[in-house]
Design a protein around this motif. Structure first.
Motif, PDB file in Angstrom:
ATOM      1  N   ASP A   1       0.817  -1.215   0.000  1.00  0.00           N
ATOM      2  CA  ASP A   1       0.000   0.000   0.000  1.00  0.00           C
ATOM      3  C   ASP A   1       0.847   1.258   0.000  1.00  0.00           C
ATOM      4  O   ASP A   1       0.383   2.316  -0.441  1.00  0.00           O
ATOM      5  CB  ASP A   1      -0.935  -0.001   1.206  1.00  0.00           C
ATOM      6  CG  ASP A   1      -2.003  -1.076   1.101  1.00  0.00           C
ATOM      7  OD1 ASP A   1      -2.321  -1.468  -0.037  1.00  0.00           O
ATOM      8  OD2 ASP A   1      -2.508  -1.532   2.137  1.00  0.00           O
ATOM      9  N   SER A   2       2.074   1.150   0.489  1.00  0.00           N
ATOM     10  CA  SER A   2       2.959   2.319   0.467  1.00  0.00           C
ATOM     11  C   SER A   2       3.455   2.599  -0.943  1.00  0.00           C
ATOM     12  O   SER A   2       3.826   3.728  -1.273  1.00  0.00           O
ATOM     13  CB  SER A   2       4.167   2.096   1.393  1.00  0.00           C
ATOM     14  OG  SER A   2       3.744   1.973   2.729  1.00  0.00           O
ATOM     15  N   TYR A   3       3.447   1.557  -1.782  1.00  0.00           N
ATOM     16  CA  TYR A   3       3.876   1.736  -3.178  1.00  0.00           C
ATOM     17  C   TYR A   3       2.687   2.109  -4.053  1.00  0.00           C
ATOM     18  O   TYR A   3       2.731   3.065  -4.815  1.00  0.00           O
ATOM     19  CB  TYR A   3       4.535   0.458  -3.696  1.00  0.00           C
ATOM     20  CG  TYR A   3       5.008   0.555  -5.129  1.00  0.00           C
ATOM     21  CD1 TYR A   3       6.274   1.029  -5.427  1.00  0.00           C
ATOM     22  CD2 TYR A   3       4.172   0.191  -6.184  1.00  0.00           C
ATOM     23  CE1 TYR A   3       6.715   1.143  -6.745  1.00  0.00           C
ATOM     24  CE2 TYR A   3       4.588   0.302  -7.499  1.00  0.00           C
ATOM     25  CZ  TYR A   3       5.863   0.771  -7.777  1.00  0.00           C
ATOM     26  OH  TYR A   3       6.286   0.886  -9.080  1.00  0.00           O
TER      27      TYR A   3
ATOM     28  N   PRO B   1       0.175   9.622  -1.439  1.00  0.00           N
ATOM     29  CA  PRO B   1       1.286   8.789  -0.976  1.00  0.00           C
ATOM     30  C   PRO B   1       1.551   8.978   0.512  1.00  0.00           C
ATOM     31  O   PRO B   1       1.386  10.071   1.062  1.00  0.00           O
ATOM     32  CB  PRO B   1       2.463   9.281  -1.824  1.00  0.00           C
ATOM     33  CG  PRO B   1       2.094  10.671  -2.216  1.00  0.00           C
ATOM     34  CD  PRO B   1       0.607  10.676  -2.361  1.00  0.00           C
ATOM     35  N   GLY B   2       1.964   7.850   1.139  1.00  0.00           N
ATOM     36  CA  GLY B   2       2.325   7.914   2.550  1.00  0.00           C
ATOM     37  C   GLY B   2       3.727   8.467   2.718  1.00  0.00           C
ATOM     38  O   GLY B   2       4.459   8.706   1.743  1.00  0.00           O
ATOM     39  N   PRO B   3       4.149   8.642   3.962  1.00  0.00           N
ATOM     40  CA  PRO B   3       5.476   9.242   4.222  1.00  0.00           C
ATOM     41  C   PRO B   3       6.640   8.406   3.719  1.00  0.00           C
ATOM     42  O   PRO B   3       7.714   8.932   3.440  1.00  0.00           O
ATOM     43  CB  PRO B   3       5.500   9.384   5.750  1.00  0.00           C
ATOM     44  CG  PRO B   3       4.469   8.410   6.247  1.00  0.00           C
ATOM     45  CD  PRO B   3       3.418   8.356   5.202  1.00  0.00           C
TER      46      PRO B   3
ATOM     47  N   HIS C   1       6.530   6.456   0.963  1.00  0.00           N
ATOM     48  CA  HIS C   1       6.299   6.054  -0.425  1.00  0.00           C
ATOM     49  C   HIS C   1       7.566   6.149  -1.267  1.00  0.00           C
ATOM     50  O   HIS C   1       7.899   5.221  -2.022  1.00  0.00           O
ATOM     51  CB  HIS C   1       5.205   6.915  -1.061  1.00  0.00           C
ATOM     52  CG  HIS C   1       5.091   6.749  -2.549  1.00  0.00           C
ATOM     53  ND1 HIS C   1       4.604   5.610  -3.140  1.00  0.00           N
ATOM     54  CD2 HIS C   1       5.427   7.587  -3.578  1.00  0.00           C
ATOM     55  CE1 HIS C   1       4.627   5.737  -4.450  1.00  0.00           C
ATOM     56  NE2 HIS C   1       5.127   6.934  -4.742  1.00  0.00           N
ATOM     57  N   ALA C   2       8.295   7.249  -1.151  1.00  0.00           N
ATOM     58  CA  ALA C   2       9.492   7.449  -1.977  1.00  0.00           C
ATOM     59  C   ALA C   2      10.531   6.364  -1.718  1.00  0.00           C
ATOM     60  O   ALA C   2      11.145   5.832  -2.661  1.00  0.00           O
ATOM     61  CB  ALA C   2      10.086   8.835  -1.706  1.00  0.00           C
ATOM     62  N   GLU C   3      10.718   6.018  -0.463  1.00  0.00           N
ATOM     63  CA  GLU C   3      11.708   4.990  -0.113  1.00  0.00           C
ATOM     64  C   GLU C   3      11.288   3.625  -0.660  1.00  0.00           C
ATOM     65  O   GLU C   3      12.110   2.891  -1.241  1.00  0.00           O
ATOM     66  CB  GLU C   3      11.858   4.930   1.404  1.00  0.00           C
ATOM     67  CG  GLU C   3      12.851   3.879   1.889  1.00  0.00           C
ATOM     68  CD  GLU C   3      12.903   3.789   3.397  1.00  0.00           C
ATOM     69  OE1 GLU C   3      13.562   2.862   3.898  1.00  0.00           O
ATOM     70  OE2 GLU C   3      12.290   4.640   4.080  1.00  0.00           O
ATOM     71  N   VAL C   4      10.015   3.278  -0.483  1.00  0.00           N
ATOM     72  CA  VAL C   4       9.516   1.985  -0.973  1.00  0.00           C
ATOM     73  C   VAL C   4       9.580   1.939  -2.494  1.00  0.00           C
ATOM     74  O   VAL C   4       9.982   0.924  -3.083  1.00  0.00           O
ATOM     75  CB  VAL C   4       8.072   1.761  -0.478  1.00  0.00           C
ATOM     76  CG1 VAL C   4       7.452   0.539  -1.176  1.00  0.00           C
ATOM     77  CG2 VAL C   4       8.050   1.561   1.030  1.00  0.00           C
ATOM     78  N   LYS C   5       9.205   3.040  -3.156  1.00  0.00           N
ATOM     79  CA  LYS C   5       9.222   3.074  -4.614  1.00  0.00           C
ATOM     80  C   LYS C   5      10.635   2.863  -5.151  1.00  0.00           C
ATOM     81  O   LYS C   5      10.831   2.143  -6.140  1.00  0.00           O
ATOM     82  CB  LYS C   5       8.662   4.406  -5.121  1.00  0.00           C
ATOM     83  CG  LYS C   5       8.522   4.486  -6.637  1.00  0.00           C
ATOM     84  CD  LYS C   5       7.882   5.789  -7.057  1.00  0.00           C
ATOM     85  CE  LYS C   5       7.599   5.810  -8.555  1.00  0.00           C
ATOM     86  NZ  LYS C   5       8.789   5.552  -9.381  1.00  0.00           N
ATOM     87  N   GLU C   6      11.601   3.463  -4.503  1.00  0.00           N
ATOM     88  CA  GLU C   6      12.980   3.295  -4.966  1.00  0.00           C
ATOM     89  C   GLU C   6      13.427   1.843  -4.860  1.00  0.00           C
ATOM     90  O   GLU C   6      14.063   1.303  -5.776  1.00  0.00           O
ATOM     91  CB  GLU C   6      13.909   4.193  -4.152  1.00  0.00           C
ATOM     92  CG  GLU C   6      15.371   4.115  -4.608  1.00  0.00           C
ATOM     93  CD  GLU C   6      16.276   5.025  -3.806  1.00  0.00           C
ATOM     94  OE1 GLU C   6      17.490   5.006  -4.087  1.00  0.00           O
ATOM     95  OE2 GLU C   6      15.782   5.731  -2.905  1.00  0.00           O
ATOM     96  N   LYS C   7      13.085   1.180  -3.766  1.00  0.00           N
ATOM     97  CA  LYS C   7      13.456  -0.224  -3.585  1.00  0.00           C
ATOM     98  C   LYS C   7      12.795  -1.106  -4.648  1.00  0.00           C
ATOM     99  O   LYS C   7      13.437  -1.975  -5.250  1.00  0.00           O
ATOM    100  CB  LYS C   7      13.052  -0.702  -2.195  1.00  0.00           C
ATOM    101  CG  LYS C   7      13.881  -0.140  -1.058  1.00  0.00           C
ATOM    102  CD  LYS C   7      13.418  -0.722   0.279  1.00  0.00           C
ATOM    103  CE  LYS C   7      14.249  -0.200   1.438  1.00  0.00           C
ATOM    104  NZ  LYS C   7      13.802  -0.758   2.737  1.00  0.00           N
ATOM    105  N   VAL C   8      11.504  -0.880  -4.865  1.00  0.00           N
ATOM    106  CA  VAL C   8      10.765  -1.711  -5.826  1.00  0.00           C
ATOM    107  C   VAL C   8      11.272  -1.466  -7.243  1.00  0.00           C
ATOM    108  O   VAL C   8      11.512  -2.411  -8.008  1.00  0.00           O
ATOM    109  CB  VAL C   8       9.258  -1.421  -5.728  1.00  0.00           C
ATOM    110  CG1 VAL C   8       8.505  -2.133  -6.852  1.00  0.00           C
ATOM    111  CG2 VAL C   8       8.711  -1.862  -4.377  1.00  0.00           C
TER     112      VAL C   8
END
Length: 549
Positions: free
Chosen positions: A402-404, A410-412, A414-421
């Motif tokens: 859900d964070s992606y 977007p949640g707080p 989101h940017a970190e999760v998106k980069e990992k994915v």
């Protein structure tokens, strides 16, 4: 391990893979054996001895049944009731959760009630226990014009399913013209014996108490649908003053798979024959004793992932006129699966017509068009498959999906999760991945879903096909009044021609006017219900007039 699955038209089953479940299954089978032994001596083995005992049933209750559901002996039925006979009212049943959550479903029922209430009372069944917002819903459901007519009535059916036709009763006439309400079995006994069938969705995260609640809800809803015909009989007696008797054959039958000419013939599909053990002569005897039918004819239902009911492709509009659905029109740019389904449907429908011409030569067969098969688009399928891939990537990286894939904002993190994915996806395709690109998505589905993209798309599209049929309509005969036809209207989808749909509707109207030149014809937008597997005939029942007390 416990799974949740849909087994057609909203039915929910669960599979319990445990020693306790196996023990319970064995116990249920022993109970079934006992039940069959008990009923054989009183009812006669309809499927074995090819006879129906007409003596009265003993007072004791049988396992898996109670006095409201146990099979009974038949009454002296003269003939089945045809849909064109004078009607007393139209019965629909609401699934309040669906009506409340889906505006298009609410709009469908609002228009249905508005149209029908111009001619007859509309009797609406619902589960009063779930009617927590009933005053507001009633205002939205019944238009001001319909409310002024004062002929929309509500009763507690204690049932939350809107497939009224399937669990509703059949009707026969006795020699004195009184109604016999034939209440066949709607639920298969295996639903409760096997408890919960296999599924795709695991519920490992649910607590045992949650699993128990799910089963109780499934069993309760199934049993409540089974009792709805009794509550309808109460309405007929108490509010309309009819003499009506209920009989319950040892017959598994969903009402959408039962057609009659109103004289001496009934028609079912192979699916109903198989569901009752496959003995054609025994099943014909059951229809003879309980409905007064002298002939039973077995035809083919539409192929594919569709409801196996004859009302999807055939419609009697008088004792001697039968409308039949032509093969579906070819969909421009349709998938491989839809083209294969068109071929199978053509073969099935042509086989039915050949049979009817040979065996029912006194019946006039009138063709009506069938729009192209509706299916999920390739773009929609790719979007769903992309989401599945991303869920697996997030699970692999131990991050919140859900964070992606956020819905509103977007949640707080989101940017970190998106980069990992995104980094993980790029490592698999060799460059920044674009899930809208077939090549990129194909590599990812091969890795995570273990199948190539084309095969997965075909599989999804094949499972999403919907027949948009004009045969699934409602015919209402108002006593000393007009004949009313309620016909399903379908909206042209992307790539389809609205003009073509208007032309098909004109052909359908001409077919009805062959028999009823002055009929009042109303077109009801039905897309929302068709996508769930049915149309007007599935969702409503015209209740015939009976003999007054």
């Amino acid at each position: 391990m416990i799974h949740l699955a849909r087994t057609g038209r909203g039915a929910v089953t669960l599979e319990v893979k445990s020693a306790r479940a196996l023990l319970l299954r064995g116990t249920c089978l022993m109970v079934l054996v006992f039940f069959l032994a008990q009923t054989r001596s009183t009812l006669g083995d309809v499927f074995g001895d090819e006879r129906v005992e007409t003596s009265s049933i003993g007072a004791k209750s049988y396992p898996l049944f109670n006095r409201q559901t146990e099979p009974t002996a038949p009454l002296a039925a003269e003939r089945p009731v045809g849909e064109w006979e004078a009607a007393s009212f139209v019965w629909i049943n609401l699934s309040l959760p669906s009506v409340c959550k889906q505006p298009e479903v609410l709009a469908f029922y609002r228009e249905f009630i508005e149209v029908v209430s111009q001619y007859l009372p509309v009797v609406v069944g619902l589960d009063f226990q779930s009617a927590w917002s009933w005053p507001r819903l009633r205002e939205e459901l019944v238009s001001d014009a319909a409310a002024k007519r004062g002929n929309t009535h509500f009763f507690d059916s204690r049932c939350n399913s809107y497939w009224t036709r399937d669990y509703g009763p059949g009707f026969a006439r006795a020699a004195d013209d009184s109604l016999i309400l034939v209440d066949s079995m709607y639920r298969g006994l295996e639903d409760e014996m096997d408890l919960f069938a296999s599924s795709l969705n695991e519920l490992e995260g649910y607590s045992p108490s949650r699993n128990a609640l799910l089963f109780q809800a499934f069993r309760s809803n199934g049993r409540r649908a089974e009792l709805a015909p009794l509550r309808l009989a109460n309405v007929l007696r108490q509010y309309f003053g009819y003499t009506v008797d209920c009989v319950r054959p040892k017959l598994y039958l969903q009402g959408g798979d039962f057609l009659t000419d109103g004289k001496n013939r009934v028609f079912i599909s192979e699916d109903t024959l198989i569901s009752n053990g496959g003995r054609e002569s025994a099943l014909a005897e059951t229809f003879r004793y309980y409905f007064g039918a002298k002939e039973m004819h077995v035809l083919s239902a539409l192929p594919g992932n569709a409801v196996k009911h004859l009302d999807m492709n055939l419609k009697f509009i008088s004792p001697n006129v039968l409308l039949y659905a032509e093969p579906p029109k070819t969909r421009k740019g349709g998938s491989r699966s839809s083209r294969q389904l068109e071929t199978l449907a053509t073969r099935s429908l042509e086989s039915n017509i050949a049979y009817l011409r040979e065996r029912c030569s006194d019946v006039t067969l009138v063709p009506i068009p069938t729009p192209p098969i509706w299916e999920e688009s390739v773009e929609e399928a790719m979007l769903v498959l992309s989401a599945q891939v991303l869920q697996l990537v997030c699970k692999e990286l131990d991050v919140d999906f859900d964070s992606y894939w956020y819905v509103e904002k977007p949640g707080p993190d989101h940017a970190e999760v998106k980069e990992k994915v995104d980094t993980r996806l790029a490592s698999l395709v060799g460059h920044p991945a674009r899930l809208s690109n077939r090549s990129d998505l194909n590599r990812l589905t091969l890795h995570y879903l273990k199948e190539d993209l084309d095969t997965l798309i075909d599989s999804r599209v094949a499972g999403s096909t919907v027949y948009r049929t004009y045969a699934n309509a409602l015919l209402i005969q108002v006593e000393n009044g007009p004949t009313v036809a309620l016909l399903p209207r379908y909206r042209a989808q992307e790539g389809e021609s609205s003009a073509a749909f208007r032309g098909w509707e004109m052909q359908v109207e001409r077919a009805y006017r062959l028999v009823y030149p002055n009929a009042k014809i109303h077109w009801i937008p039905t897309d929302a219900m068709a996508l769930q597997g049915g149309a007007l005939h599935c969702l409503a029942m015209v209740v015939p007039q009976g003999k007054r007390r």
